[in-house]
Design an enzyme around this catalytic site. Structure first.
Site, short mmCIF file in Angstrom:
data_model
loop_
_atom_site.label_atom_id
_atom_site.label_comp_id
_atom_site.label_asym_id
_atom_site.label_seq_id
_atom_site.Cartn_x
_atom_site.Cartn_y
_atom_site.Cartn_z
N SER A 134 0.80 -1.22 0.02
CA SER A 134 0.15 0.03 0.04
C SER A 134 0.88 1.20 0.05
O SER A 134 1.67 1.39 -0.84
CB SER A 134 -0.74 -0.04 1.11
OG SER A 134 -2.11 0.95 0.81
N ASP B 149 -6.25 -4.05 -1.93
CA ASP B 149 -5.06 -3.67 -1.13
C ASP B 149 -4.34 -4.73 -0.38
O ASP B 149 -4.83 -5.90 -0.21
CB ASP B 149 -5.50 -2.81 0.06
CG ASP B 149 -4.46 -1.96 0.63
OD1 ASP B 149 -3.61 -2.39 1.53
OD2 ASP B 149 -4.35 -0.72 0.49
#
Length: 749
Positions: free
Chosen positions: A77, A223
């Site tokens: 991320s 993610d």
């Protein structure tokens, strides 16, 4: 869990090995002396955590100051963003500057700058459509997969990884790199080790519900924090002997923070992240390092605190300097190590390079020729990244795409510009909604709700068909079809626009400031126009219309009902380069409208009507000065009262009631000043403004009792809020010898 005491002991033990290795390298070898032991390889594992991830920049800054070599990087991320930029050769000082100066409020939206939108999209500003866009596909209504698609993030990623080739093996970067994402279909961790670096970064940052899942090839990614928020095992598998793990993940929310659907959703993500984070921390070995910056005051969405996060990351690393220093290289060796790494960075394209070919992929319905025209770049043009980014923004601003990105690669001696345009998967047909409300101290309240069904990419030429359904004070149904001509260049900027409309609206008539009558106007109109796009900021239209109108008296016993027919030729041209439709701070708008009412086309009366509008804005910091003017005139037999000009209402002679003044000639001027008071950091609004206006105007030449030819003055005060529902105004208007008016507006006044 490994204790800090154990890590320190192991670090001291490794120091002996590390120092011994350096010593061996400095001893003159004899024929029988053993070869020096190779240096232990160090890997950096960077976790996700939203805005808190800026702390990674501070960590890397101090590691450089301590001369600690980084041989491998793996990130998740926000950790993937920082890690990929640094691994590709971007200096940490440049990355720090870009993250601090970035307008994160703008980056985390999907709206293109207004100057980059097509004129069709600019026209939608007049209807004050809400940002929410529902898709209609295969007989069902669909929502976008995330609050934003992340279009602007891709531009940032491309900028901070510009030294990386368009598509590459990540082991060939200056520092070998891995990005972690989650396969949306299988739920398994995916480690990106090759491809387009911005794609890997974006896939790793697809926070569920916030940023849309990211498609690459046949797969869709979420993610990486859902499966491996701290990729210790990933960087170890790359070959790291020692892992420096940086944990900036968000803690679980408190009880009082999970009382809403938003809080529950965030907590669910935090729980998934916490579970795999715990396993990663437990995998740390003796000799590894854990850096956990004290980020308690910074949330995952606090991008306004990026600089604070960088400072805290640096501070946490300096606290461990006594332990980390045993990994340091001597100044000369560290300089040589970094020089060797940066030498592996790809040579960025420059203005001396030419684009030999443009390849467009991803299109399903959109017209490639129209995309190329909008992009504004052709083979043979020099590489101009500013022009490229503007062109990509303009393609995205057409409203048809979820994401538009580009990459520059070489194929032999040819430079290839590869443009990927992913059309909205919830389209091509959409439902949009618009809302406007108004109230004033005269007791007048107005409310309108609009629903628009829009069919885009109706055919291969890119036709659009939109249908408006409006209820409230002004009731309306309208259908408009816009068909571009085929071809390229100027031919593709031309279109035909047939339309029909049925509308019903009231018109109030005033005498000495008091309402004396009201007509209910019902009209049925058909029109056919030829339209031309004159660049992105201007359009021109010429066409013919026919209309039948009934005027029924609602208030006023002495007023007659009447019917009227309209028919004639019309012309309209508009120039609009305002930076914002609600609170413009730069740019201007000018329009000219002309209508020739002709009995030969079915009109009841012959007359000519024209109107000119102008607005200009200039800003100094937070201060904006705006000047606006209108002039209109009707000549001939006289237009029916519902076709005449009107003045009055907020910012249109604020001291008079809305449309209080009616006439066949109109003159109006306004000078306004407003100041941006603050920026809002919440889902419901962006900015607050306060302003004042001075207004002068008249409407004259009405041959009824409602005519008042005198020039009138007025001034207004207002507070404006730029919200997701449209502009919200609280206003005050005063004219000489009249009672003050107070206004509340949601939508355009």
């Amino acid at each position: 869990m490994i204790s800090l005491h154990s890590l320190r002991a192991a670090s001291l033990f490794l120091a002996l090995i590390f120092v011994a290795g350096h010593a061996a390298g400095q001893v003159t070898r004899t024929e029988n002396s053993p070869a020096p032991k190779p240096r232990l390889k160090i890997g950096l594992a960077l976790s996700g955590g939203g805005a808190r991830g800026a702390a990674h920049v501070g960590v890397i800054k101090v590691l450089e100051e301590l001369r600690i070599p980084i041989d491998y990087i793996a990130g998740t991320s926000m950790g993937a963003l920082v890690g990929a930029a640094y691994a590709s050769g971007t200096p940490i000082s440049e990355l720090e500057s870009r993250l601090e100066k970035a307008d994160w409020g703008d980056l985390l939206t999907d709206t293109s700058p207004r100057e980059d939108r097509s004129f069709q999209r600019k026209e939608e500003d007049q209807t004050r459509l809400l940002k929410l866009e529902l898709g209609v596909k295969d007989g069902s209504v669909r929502l976008p997969a995330g609050a934003i698609s992340g279009q602007k993030l891709d531009t940032l990623f491309s900028l901070i990884t510009r030294s990386a080739p368009g598509s590459t093996d990540f082991d060939r970067l200056p520092i070998p790199f891995r990005a972690v994402a989650t396969d949306a279909e299988t739920g398994l961790m995916v480690v990106f080790d090759r491809g387009r670096l911005p794609d890997a970064m974006r896939a790793s940052m697809s926070v569920p519900g916030a940023i849309a899942p990211y498609p690459i090839g046949a797969n869709i990614y979420l993610d990486g924090g859902l499966t491996r928020n701290l990729p210790v095992d990933v960087v170890r598998n790359m070959g790291a002997d020692i892992v420096i793990a940086v944990n900036i993940s968000s803690p679980l929310l408190k009880r009082n923070e999970i009382l809403s659907i938003v809080g529950v959703s965030l907590q669910m993500i935090n729980i998934l992240t916490e579970q795999n984070m715990r396993a990663s921390l437990e995998s740390l070995r003796l000799g590894d390092y854990l850096i956990s910056p004290a980020l308690d005051t910074i949330g995952a969405t606090d991008f306004s605190l990026v600089q604070d996060a960088i400072t805290l990351g640096a501070a946490a690393t300096r606290e461990q300097a006594p332990l980390l220093e045993i990994l340091a290289l001597p100044p000369g060796l560290f300089a040589a190590h970094r020089s060797a790494q940066t030498a592996r960075a790809a040579i960025p394209f420059t203005a001396n390079d030419r684009i030999d070919e443009i390849r467009v992929t991803g299109l399903q319905r959109a017209n490639e020729q129209e995309l190329m025209r909008t992009l504004g770049i052709k083979p043979g043009d020099p590489v101009d990244f500013k022009k490229l980014n503007i062109g990509i923004s303009r393609v995205y601003g057409s409203g048809y795409f979820e994401r538009v990105s580009y990459g520059l690669t070489t194929d032999g001696n040819r430079n290839i510009l590869a443009v990927t345009a992913l059309e909205k998967p919830w389209g091509p047909n959409y439902l949009r909604f618009g809302l406007s409300m108004a109230a004033d101290t005269a007791g007048e309240g107005r409310f309108n709700l609009l629903m628009r069904y829009q069919q885009t990419q109706f055919n291969s030429a890119g036709a659009e068909w939109r249908h408006d359904f409006q209820v409230g004070r002004d009731r309306r149904f309208a259908s408009q079809f816009q068909q571009p001509f085929g071809g390229t260049g100027i031919a593709n900027a031309l279109s035909i626009v047939p339309a029909v409309e049925v509308a019903r609206r009231p018109i109030d008539l005033y005498l000495d400031g008091k309402r004396a009558g009201q007509y209910q106007i019902t009209s049925r109109t058909a029109s056919f126009d030829f339209a031309a796009d004159l660049g992105r900021d201007a359009i021109a239209r010429i066409g013919v219309l026919r209309s039948n109108t009934d005027a029924a008296v609602n208030i006023g016993a002495l007023l007659p009902d009447f019917k009227s027919k309209q028919g004639g030729l019309r012309f309209r041209s508009v120039f609009d380069n305002l930076d914002d439709a609600n609170f413009p701070r730069a740019g201007r708008m000018a329009s000219f409208d002309y209508f020739a009412s002709l009995k030969s086309i079915g009109a009841s009366d012959e007359y000519r009507k024209y109107e000119v509008n102008y607005q200009d804005n200039i800003s100094f910091g937070r201060h904006t000065f705006s000047v606006a003017g209108r002039y209109g005139r009707i000549t001939g037999a006289g237009a029916p009262i519902f076709e005449q000009f009107s003045l009055g209402g907020f910012l249109q002679l604020s001291g008079y009631r809305p449309s209080e003044l009616i006439g066949q000639t109109l003159s109006f001027g306004r000078l306004a000043y407003y100041q941006q008071m603050s920026n809002l950091q919440n889902p419901f609004g962006k900015s607050i403004y306060m302003g004042v206006s001075a207004e002068l105007g008249r409407a004259s030449g009405n041959l009824t009792l409602f005519s008042d030819d005198r020039m009138k003055s007025s001034y207004g005060l207002f507070t404006g809020f730029d919200t997701v529902f449209g502009p919200l105004f609280l206003g005050y208007g005063k004219a000489p010898q009249r009672s003050a008016n107070f206004y509340l507006f949601l939508g355009q006044p």
